[in-house]
Design an enzyme around this catalytic site. Structure first.
Site, mmCIF file in Angstrom:
data_model
loop_
_atom_site.group_PDB
_atom_site.id
_atom_site.type_symbol
_atom_site.label_atom_id
_atom_site.label_comp_id
_atom_site.label_asym_id
_atom_site.label_seq_id
_atom_site.Cartn_x
_atom_site.Cartn_y
_atom_site.Cartn_z
ATOM 1 N N GLU A 7 42.826 -47.325 10.376
ATOM 2 C CA GLU A 7 44.588 -47.798 11.003
ATOM 3 C C GLU A 7 45.026 -48.386 9.665
ATOM 4 O OE1 GLU A 7 41.145 -47.461 12.627
ATOM 5 O OE2 GLU A 7 41.438 -46.977 15.143
ATOM 6 N N LYS A 50 21.688 -54.434 22.615
ATOM 7 C CA LYS A 50 21.987 -55.592 23.821
ATOM 8 C C LYS A 50 20.528 -56.199 24.077
ATOM 9 C CE LYS A 50 26.700 -56.215 24.221
ATOM 10 N NZ LYS A 50 27.328 -54.719 23.887
ATOM 11 N N TRP A 94 22.244 -60.461 20.456
ATOM 12 C CA TRP A 94 22.865 -58.936 19.972
ATOM 13 C C TRP A 94 22.018 -58.720 18.859
ATOM 14 C CZ3 TRP A 94 28.846 -58.822 19.200
ATOM 15 C CH2 TRP A 94 29.095 -58.879 21.507
HETATM 16 P P1 ADP Z 1 36.403 -42.510 11.932
HETATM 17 O O1 ADP Z 1 36.361 -43.724 12.266
HETATM 18 O O2 ADP Z 1 37.478 -41.700 11.579
HETATM 19 O O3 ADP Z 1 35.321 -42.591 10.802
HETATM 20 P P2 ADP Z 1 37.666 -44.731 9.739
HETATM 21 O O4 ADP Z 1 37.534 -43.986 8.498
HETATM 22 O O5 ADP Z 1 38.973 -45.351 10.011
HETATM 23 O O6 ADP Z 1 37.024 -43.605 10.569
HETATM 24 O O7 ADP Z 1 36.532 -45.884 10.046
HETATM 25 C C1 ADP Z 1 36.538 -46.996 10.649
HETATM 26 C C2 ADP Z 1 35.424 -47.754 10.584
HETATM 27 O O8 ADP Z 1 33.975 -47.616 9.564
HETATM 28 C C3 ADP Z 1 35.080 -49.245 10.348
HETATM 29 O O9 ADP Z 1 35.872 -49.314 11.746
HETATM 30 C C4 ADP Z 1 34.169 -49.979 10.498
HETATM 31 O O10 ADP Z 1 32.998 -49.454 11.700
HETATM 32 C C5 ADP Z 1 33.218 -48.609 9.706
HETATM 33 N N1 ADP Z 1 33.462 -48.600 8.686
HETATM 34 C C6 ADP Z 1 33.820 -48.516 7.543
HETATM 35 N N2 ADP Z 1 33.514 -49.368 6.463
HETATM 36 C C7 ADP Z 1 31.907 -50.088 6.779
HETATM 37 C C8 ADP Z 1 31.295 -50.754 5.512
HETATM 38 N N3 ADP Z 1 31.553 -51.157 4.588
HETATM 39 N N4 ADP Z 1 30.307 -51.050 5.808
HETATM 40 C C9 ADP Z 1 30.309 -50.631 7.396
HETATM 41 N N5 ADP Z 1 30.794 -50.032 7.750
HETATM 42 C C10 ADP Z 1 31.944 -49.596 7.932
#
Ligand code: ADP
Length: 542
Positions: A330, A439, A444
């Site tokens: 997004e 939780k 958390w």
């Molecule tokens: P999908 O959910 O389709 O795999 P995305 O690549 O858009 O697609 O995923 C985004 C999500 O990935 C973020 O909202 C987050 O939860 C996680 N994410 C991305 N980069 C990181 C990071 N460096 N550390 C932790 N979580 C991450």
């Protein structure tokens, strides 16, 4: 009063025009699906993109048509992108790792009219095509000599199809807010949701991504995007690299340690980017073979949290700088990068690693905040965590077709679904996805923190933490572990290793050993599948 500067719409084909003019001889090297390494240049790539645009237009495709791609990273895939955009079409990257039913659902939702497909995925498209009514044409990214028999009546080999054009075509011009690209989120829960990029958002994102304190790439770099073009635009590299004129190395379908190493070494790659699982394979390969990383300077790691042990290994053993990054489909997708502001630039050793575990700060073009459940903004104190919200010119304002309305508010904030805190210097750290956080007794527990800690254990290859129901505490953490080959750490070894490094009440209640942890189509740990697998698990404390 309006300014008196030129109205120069931010259109993606300006990027490839500039690459061809300023960096025309710079190479794009691809590991082809057919096998050999093939080389082209930005000048030739632009010329072929013009042919793609010309052919598409001649065949009746027009402004706004969604044209899918299902392909590995390659020069052909990139020229298809620029060709589609340059005639006013919308490239729609499909993730071939999704279930076929899910891909068909996505294609129908997007109403894709044509698809450019790698040989690898032709059988998949043969299976899907009958279910996708809008699909009129299949362009197979190969030549006639390699074109297999296919049940698809409307399939043509790309090279022959392209040869029917002469490239005498002028890019279309239109408003910079015109749709340019499309990518659906994986949709671990519910249906996938379509993100629709504009020319303007792509150009702004590409500039933002290249900035010195973001990815910090230049024409002197050799860039290997291991992250697929179908995973959130290869994190913008498909547009940033030509924008700054860097040599590109495209890995095709081979992402194992040996294949990636070969490209890093023979093409003298200085900059690369991918999810942690890819780097796990490379580091394992390096350890087994004792090979050095001679040319590589920087690696961007994101998509899921980069374990501390991985950052340490790259930096201490191979002298490669790690840039931890966070983003989302997004957001085009970059949201934050962990490069060092002066406040942190002098840090070394563990103090530096502490900062690098954070996902970094938002570059110009991304605004972020954390809020409680009532939308009250929380302080940037590095510990108070809440819902992470973002906005900016390369952030979605809605999903295609209007799904997920409740994630966007009137002030333009997009609720990421991530839980995070931000420190006084602006460095954000993801503690969890809202739906994964554990939780326990009303408090958390961050599964990411526990996973990071566990994979620091020398005998652990991969670790995941999930909440398992508990009669007293509601949920308690279960640590699920894949051991390194030939190693046999016990439950007690692992817990002793973690003891004292996290709050006592965060300690996992148990450790389960598994041969393999399931991953999503974008390489993340599939917590939904793990929770399903351990649904009836009884914790020893229960
Ligand atoms: P999908 O959910 O389709 O795999 P995305 O690549 O858009 O697609 O995923 C985004 C999500 O990935 C973020 O909202 C987050 O939860 C996680 N994410 C991305 N980069 C990181 C990071 N460096 N550390 C932790 N979580 C991450």
């Amino acid at each position: 009063m309006l300014g008196l500067m030129q109205d120069w719409p931010l259109l993606c084909h300006k990027i490839i025009d500039s690459a061809a003019r300023q960096h025309g001889n710079r190479e794009i090297v691809s590991r082809s699906v057919e096998g050999p390494i093939v080389r082209t240049t930005y000048r030739d790539l632009r010329q072929r993109a013009l042919k793609v645009a010309q052919k598409l237009e001649r065949e009746g495709y027009a402004l706004g048509d969604r044209i899918a791609t299902m392909a590995w990273n390659s020069a052909r895939h990139l020229e298809a992108w620029f060709g589609i955009m340059g005639m006013g079409g919308v490239y729609h990257t499909l993730n071939p790792r999704l279930f076929p039913e899910q891909i068909a659902w996505i294609m129908n939702h997007a109403e894709d009219r044509a698809v450019f497909v790698d040989l690898t995925f032709l059988p998949l498209v043969e299976k899907l095509a009958p279910a996708v009514k809008s699909l009129k044409k299949v362009i197979v990214l190969t030549d006639a000599a390699h074109m297999p028999q296919t049940s698809l009546a409307n399939a043509v080999p790309y090279e022959e199809w392209l040869a029917e054009a002469d490239g005498d075509f002028a890019w279309k011009t239109f408003d910079e807010n015109t749709a340019a690209g499309m990518c659906y989120t994986s949709g671990t829960t519910g249906n996938p949701k379509g993100v629709l990029y504009s020319h303007r958002s792509n150009v702004i994102h590409a500039m933002m991504a290249a900035m010195p304190d973001a990815m910090g790439i230049s024409s002197r770099d050799v860039i290997l995007p291991v992250v697929p073009m179908f995973h959130a635009n290869a994190w913008g590299l498909g547009q940033s690299a030509p924008m700054i004129g860097a040599k590109l190395v495209m890995p095709g379908g081979k992402m194992d340690g040996a294949s990636i190493y070969e490209l890093l070494d023979t093409e003298k790659v200085t900059f690369t980017a991918a999810v942690p699982t890819v780097w796990l394979m490379l580091l394992q390969y390096l350890e087994e073979t004792g090979k050095p990383l001679t040319y590589l300077k920087k690696v961007v790691i994101g998509g899921s949290a980069c374990p501390r042990a991985m950052t340490k290994k790259f930096q201490d053993n191979y002298d490669v700088e790690v840039i931890h990054a966070w983003g989302m489909t997004e957001m085009s997708p970059l949201g934050s990068l962990c490069t060092m502001k002066p406040e942190y630039a002098g840090l070394t050793g563990d103090a530096r690693l502490d900062i690098q575990q954070k996902q970094g700060y938002a570059p110009f073009g991304v605004e972020m905040k954390v809020t409680d459940d009532n939308d009250n903004e929380l302080p940037w104190d590095g510990k108070t965590f809440g819902r992470l919200k973002v906005r900016g010119p390369a952030v979605a304002k809605a999903y295609y077709g209007g799904a997920g309305k409740d994630q966007f508010d009137e002030e333009g904030w997009f609720d990421t679904g991530d839980v995070a805190h931000i420190d006084p210097n602006g460095y954000m750290q993801i503690t969890d996805r809202a739906k994964d956080v554990i939780k326990s007794g009303g408090e958390w527990i961050s599964t990411i923190d526990l996973e990071n800690l566990a994979v620091g254990h020398p005998d652990i290859a991969e670790a995941a933490v999930i909440g398992v129901s508990h009669p007293k505490w509601d949920e308690r953490p279960l640590l699920v572990v894949v051991r390194k080959p030939g190693r046999e750490p016990s439950r007690e070894d692992i817990l002793a290793y973690m003891e004292g490094k996290v709050a006592k009440w965060w300690m996992p209640d148990d450790v389960a050993f598994v041969p393999e942890i399931p991953h999503t189509a974008t390489g993340k740990i599939q917590k939904t599948a793990l929770r399903e697998q351990f649904r009836d698990y009884r914790l020893p404390t229960a």
